[in-house]
Design a protein around this motif. Structure first.
Motif, PDB file in Angstrom:
ATOM      1  N   LYS A  41      25.978  37.887 -35.320  1.00  0.00           N
ATOM      2  CA  LYS A  41      26.921  37.460 -34.284  1.00  0.00           C
ATOM      3  C   LYS A  41      28.225  38.234 -34.456  1.00  0.00           C
ATOM      4  O   LYS A  41      28.857  38.164 -35.506  1.00  0.00           O
ATOM      5  CB  LYS A  41      27.190  35.954 -34.366  1.00  0.00           C
ATOM      6  CG  LYS A  41      28.112  35.449 -33.259  1.00  0.00           C
ATOM      7  CD  LYS A  41      28.247  33.939 -33.284  1.00  0.00           C
ATOM      8  CE  LYS A  41      29.132  33.465 -32.135  1.00  0.00           C
ATOM      9  NZ  LYS A  41      29.277  31.976 -32.126  1.00  0.00           N
ATOM     10  N   PHE A  42      28.619  38.982 -33.421  1.00  0.00           N
ATOM     11  CA  PHE A  42      29.848  39.769 -33.466  1.00  0.00           C
ATOM     12  C   PHE A  42      31.010  38.913 -32.959  1.00  0.00           C
ATOM     13  O   PHE A  42      30.928  38.309 -31.885  1.00  0.00           O
ATOM     14  CB  PHE A  42      29.711  41.025 -32.594  1.00  0.00           C
ATOM     15  CG  PHE A  42      28.712  42.013 -33.105  1.00  0.00           C
ATOM     16  CD1 PHE A  42      29.096  43.022 -33.986  1.00  0.00           C
ATOM     17  CD2 PHE A  42      27.377  41.943 -32.728  1.00  0.00           C
ATOM     18  CE1 PHE A  42      28.172  43.939 -34.462  1.00  0.00           C
ATOM     19  CE2 PHE A  42      26.444  42.851 -33.210  1.00  0.00           C
ATOM     20  CZ  PHE A  42      26.849  43.854 -34.081  1.00  0.00           C
ATOM     21  N   HIS A  43      32.097  38.885 -33.727  1.00  0.00           N
ATOM     22  CA  HIS A  43      33.251  38.067 -33.370  1.00  0.00           C
ATOM     23  C   HIS A  43      34.403  38.896 -32.798  1.00  0.00           C
ATOM     24  O   HIS A  43      35.439  38.332 -32.450  1.00  0.00           O
ATOM     25  CB  HIS A  43      33.732  37.272 -34.577  1.00  0.00           C
ATOM     26  CG  HIS A  43      32.809  36.155 -34.948  1.00  0.00           C
ATOM     27  ND1 HIS A  43      32.949  34.871 -34.454  1.00  0.00           N
ATOM     28  CD2 HIS A  43      31.704  36.125 -35.737  1.00  0.00           C
ATOM     29  CE1 HIS A  43      31.982  34.106 -34.939  1.00  0.00           C
ATOM     30  NE2 HIS A  43      31.211  34.838 -35.715  1.00  0.00           N
ATOM     31  N   ASN A  48      35.009  50.830 -32.779  1.00  0.00           N
ATOM     32  CA  ASN A  48      34.687  51.845 -33.782  1.00  0.00           C
ATOM     33  C   ASN A  48      33.449  51.488 -34.607  1.00  0.00           C
ATOM     34  O   ASN A  48      32.979  52.308 -35.388  1.00  0.00           O
ATOM     35  CB  ASN A  48      35.873  52.031 -34.737  1.00  0.00           C
ATOM     36  CG  ASN A  48      37.104  52.573 -34.044  1.00  0.00           C
ATOM     37  OD1 ASN A  48      37.099  53.684 -33.535  1.00  0.00           O
ATOM     38  ND2 ASN A  48      38.171  51.781 -34.020  1.00  0.00           N
ATOM     39  N   LEU A  49      32.953  50.280 -34.453  1.00  0.00           N
ATOM     40  CA  LEU A  49      31.810  49.816 -35.238  1.00  0.00           C
ATOM     41  C   LEU A  49      30.517  50.238 -34.547  1.00  0.00           C
ATOM     42  O   LEU A  49      29.972  49.518 -33.714  1.00  0.00           O
ATOM     43  CB  LEU A  49      31.865  48.298 -35.396  1.00  0.00           C
ATOM     44  CG  LEU A  49      30.805  47.654 -36.295  1.00  0.00           C
ATOM     45  CD1 LEU A  49      30.881  48.231 -37.709  1.00  0.00           C
ATOM     46  CD2 LEU A  49      30.992  46.145 -36.326  1.00  0.00           C
ATOM     47  N   ALA A  50      30.039  51.430 -34.904  1.00  0.00           N
ATOM     48  CA  ALA A  50      28.853  52.001 -34.253  1.00  0.00           C
ATOM     49  C   ALA A  50      27.592  51.600 -35.002  1.00  0.00           C
ATOM     50  O   ALA A  50      26.853  52.437 -35.532  1.00  0.00           O
ATOM     51  CB  ALA A  50      28.982  53.519 -34.183  1.00  0.00           C
ATOM     52  N   LEU A  51      27.338  50.299 -35.056  1.00  0.00           N
ATOM     53  CA  LEU A  51      26.151  49.781 -35.733  1.00  0.00           C
ATOM     54  C   LEU A  51      25.439  48.799 -34.814  1.00  0.00           C
ATOM     55  O   LEU A  51      26.079  48.017 -34.107  1.00  0.00           O
ATOM     56  CB  LEU A  51      26.528  49.066 -37.034  1.00  0.00           C
ATOM     57  CG  LEU A  51      27.133  49.901 -38.161  1.00  0.00           C
ATOM     58  CD1 LEU A  51      27.638  48.989 -39.270  1.00  0.00           C
ATOM     59  CD2 LEU A  51      26.124  50.894 -38.713  1.00  0.00           C
ATOM     60  N   THR A  52      24.108  48.821 -34.851  1.00  0.00           N
ATOM     61  CA  THR A  52      23.339  47.862 -34.075  1.00  0.00           C
ATOM     62  C   THR A  52      23.019  46.648 -34.942  1.00  0.00           C
ATOM     63  O   THR A  52      23.120  46.690 -36.169  1.00  0.00           O
ATOM     64  CB  THR A  52      22.031  48.485 -33.583  1.00  0.00           C
ATOM     65  OG1 THR A  52      21.200  48.800 -34.728  1.00  0.00           O
ATOM     66  CG2 THR A  52      22.289  49.749 -32.777  1.00  0.00           C
ATOM     67  N   GLU A  53      22.616  45.583 -34.284  1.00  0.00           N
ATOM     68  CA  GLU A  53      22.218  44.378 -35.010  1.00  0.00           C
ATOM     69  C   GLU A  53      21.044  44.685 -35.935  1.00  0.00           C
ATOM     70  O   GLU A  53      20.999  44.234 -37.085  1.00  0.00           O
ATOM     71  CB  GLU A  53      21.836  43.276 -34.017  1.00  0.00           C
ATOM     72  CG  GLU A  53      21.362  41.988 -34.682  1.00  0.00           C
ATOM     73  CD  GLU A  53      21.081  40.877 -33.683  1.00  0.00           C
ATOM     74  OE1 GLU A  53      20.415  39.911 -34.059  1.00  0.00           O
ATOM     75  OE2 GLU A  53      21.539  41.003 -32.527  1.00  0.00           O
ATOM     76  N   ALA A  54      20.107  45.487 -35.453  1.00  0.00           N
ATOM     77  CA  ALA A  54      18.928  45.814 -36.258  1.00  0.00           C
ATOM     78  C   ALA A  54      19.320  46.581 -37.523  1.00  0.00           C
ATOM     79  O   ALA A  54      18.769  46.336 -38.611  1.00  0.00           O
ATOM     80  CB  ALA A  54      17.943  46.630 -35.428  1.00  0.00           C
ATOM     81  N   ALA A  91      31.945  51.268 -42.950  1.00  0.00           N
ATOM     82  CA  ALA A  91      33.321  51.050 -43.396  1.00  0.00           C
ATOM     83  C   ALA A  91      34.043  50.082 -42.466  1.00  0.00           C
ATOM     84  O   ALA A  91      34.928  49.328 -42.890  1.00  0.00           O
ATOM     85  CB  ALA A  91      34.079  52.376 -43.455  1.00  0.00           C
ATOM     86  N   TYR A  92      33.696  50.097 -41.193  1.00  0.00           N
ATOM     87  CA  TYR A  92      34.346  49.234 -40.205  1.00  0.00           C
ATOM     88  C   TYR A  92      33.757  47.828 -40.175  1.00  0.00           C
ATOM     89  O   TYR A  92      34.264  46.958 -39.471  1.00  0.00           O
ATOM     90  CB  TYR A  92      34.238  49.843 -38.810  1.00  0.00           C
ATOM     91  CG  TYR A  92      35.219  50.965 -38.554  1.00  0.00           C
ATOM     92  CD1 TYR A  92      36.489  50.698 -38.043  1.00  0.00           C
ATOM     93  CD2 TYR A  92      34.890  52.289 -38.834  1.00  0.00           C
ATOM     94  CE1 TYR A  92      37.401  51.714 -37.800  1.00  0.00           C
ATOM     95  CE2 TYR A  92      35.791  53.324 -38.603  1.00  0.00           C
ATOM     96  CZ  TYR A  92      37.046  53.025 -38.088  1.00  0.00           C
ATOM     97  OH  TYR A  92      37.947  54.033 -37.866  1.00  0.00           O
ATOM     98  N   LEU A  93      32.676  47.590 -40.907  1.00  0.00           N
ATOM     99  CA  LEU A  93      32.003  46.293 -40.867  1.00  0.00           C
ATOM    100  C   LEU A  93      32.647  45.318 -41.846  1.00  0.00           C
ATOM    101  O   LEU A  93      32.783  45.605 -43.037  1.00  0.00           O
ATOM    102  CB  LEU A  93      30.520  46.451 -41.215  1.00  0.00           C
ATOM    103  CG  LEU A  93      29.709  45.151 -41.225  1.00  0.00           C
ATOM    104  CD1 LEU A  93      29.528  44.636 -39.799  1.00  0.00           C
ATOM    105  CD2 LEU A  93      28.343  45.366 -41.894  1.00  0.00           C
ATOM    106  N   VAL A 110      30.003  38.751 -38.224  1.00  0.00           N
ATOM    107  CA  VAL A 110      30.683  39.998 -38.563  1.00  0.00           C
ATOM    108  C   VAL A 110      31.846  40.257 -37.604  1.00  0.00           C
ATOM    109  O   VAL A 110      31.904  39.720 -36.492  1.00  0.00           O
ATOM    110  CB  VAL A 110      29.715  41.201 -38.546  1.00  0.00           C
ATOM    111  CG1 VAL A 110      28.560  40.989 -39.498  1.00  0.00           C
ATOM    112  CG2 VAL A 110      29.213  41.458 -37.130  1.00  0.00           C
ATOM    113  N   ALA A 111      32.769  41.071 -38.068  1.00  0.00           N
ATOM    114  CA  ALA A 111      33.907  41.507 -37.250  1.00  0.00           C
ATOM    115  C   ALA A 111      34.160  42.974 -37.530  1.00  0.00           C
ATOM    116  O   ALA A 111      33.726  43.504 -38.564  1.00  0.00           O
ATOM    117  CB  ALA A 111      35.153  40.681 -37.569  1.00  0.00           C
TER     118      ALA A 111
END
Length: 323
Positions: A41-43, A48-54, A91-93, A110-111
């Motif tokens: 769950k993204f808050h 800049n957070l180039a990540l998928t849930e998977a 790094a942004y996670l 996560v944020a």
């Protein structure tokens, strides 16, 4: 003799039934509470957070089938923090927490870590969040972030994802001190251009502290002495003074206090003594808008010592001419 044998058989039967019930309950228990799924769950936004849930779930390497009641979640947080060594996007996670949804699910909250500061490091620029985590390394400053100056970095080497170890530890409280005074990150960036850190010594006690010279984007300067003491209150005073200084100015450009009186100070000699005129009167000098442009506001607390307790409200400000 026969009575004892009968009781032994009866005890064995009872024990077998109890053990059977326990085993059945354990099987049901482990099946019911066995981890079956993990979601994210993204808050915040993910600029800049180039990540998928998977990618996040896969990197966490969760132990499916383990009981959610006894499975330690700390190891998953550590894996996600350390993943930056393989993928700099991590790094942004920021993992806020991992929530257990009974009976058998996890939700990773996560944020996105926000770019707050930038600092010169050799020929490069380190982009940092409020915890001084290195989010990325650039070749030139962006100018939209708050620049930190004179920061003493203790890390032997610095890479993306590292948390900076610094001598001026109080800098870690600056962001939250502004937040406590209802200044969002966007407002902080719009107000503060750079923060210069310096060490000074109080002559009376011989103790050393760290000061922060805050330069605003409008060119005003504030020096906060001892950022490790009552910082939130000092930031509050900073905004109060900034507002008040430019609120009351007469037609001659003189600064006025709340009573509408011109604000004066006394002219000092090289020894710090008040100078006197020919009639023996102390020489006063008015604070004007023009003079204010060549001065700074000093925000400090009463002297800290081992004999008298100083409250966090024992702070003051003083207008100071630049030397």
């Amino acid at each position: 003799m026969y009575y004892n044998i009968g009781m032994s058989k009866k005890a064995i039967i009872i024990l077998s039934v109890v053990l059977g019930i326990i085993v059945t309950m354990l099987i049901l228990f482990w099946t019911l509470f066995a981890l079956s799924s993990v979601t994210v769950k993204f808050h915040t936004t993910t600029k800049n957070l180039a990540l998928t849930e998977a990618e996040i779930v896969e990197t966490g390497d969760f132990c499916y089938g383990a009981s959610v009641l006894f499975d330690g979640k700390k190891k998953y947080v550590e894996r996600l923090d350390e993943a930056v060594n393989k993928n700099e996007n991590f790094a942004y996670l920021e993992v806020v927490n991992i929530e257990t949804i009974f009976p058998n699910r996890y939700v990773i909250h996560v944020a996105e870590r926000e770019e707050v500061f930038e600092v010169q490091y050799g020929e490069n620029i380190l982009v940092l969040d409020d915890e001084l985590r290195v989010l990325k390394i650039e070749n030139a400053p962006l100018g939209e972030r708050i620049t930190l100056k004179n920061l003493t970095i203790l890390n032997e080497n610095v890479a993306v994802g590292d948390f900076l170890e610094v001598k001026e530890a109080g800098v870690l409280n600056l962001y939250n001190a502004f937040l406590e005074n209802n200044r969002t990150l966007a407002e902080q960036k719009a107000f503060v251009k750079d923060i210069s850190l310096n060490e000074y010594t109080v002559e009376m006690t011989g103790k050393s502290y760290v000061s922060a010279k805050i330069t605003t984007r409008s060119g005003r300067e504030f020096v906060i002495n001892n950022i490790d003491f009552a910082l939130s209150n000092k930031i509050q005073l900073l905004f109060a003074v900034d507002c008040a200084l430019y609120a009351n100015i007469d037609e001659n450009g003189n600064l006025l206090n709340e009573a509408g009186e011109v604000i004066f100070d006394y002219v000092l000699d090289e020894n710090g003594d008040v100078q006197l005129d020919d009639d023996g009167n102390m020489i006063k000098r008015a604070w004007t808008l023009e003079r204010l442009k060549n001065s700074y506001v000093l925000i400090d607390n009463f002297v800290l010592n081992d004999y008298v307790e100083t409250a966090e409200t024992d702070i003051f400000y003083r207008l100071m001419d630049k030397k």
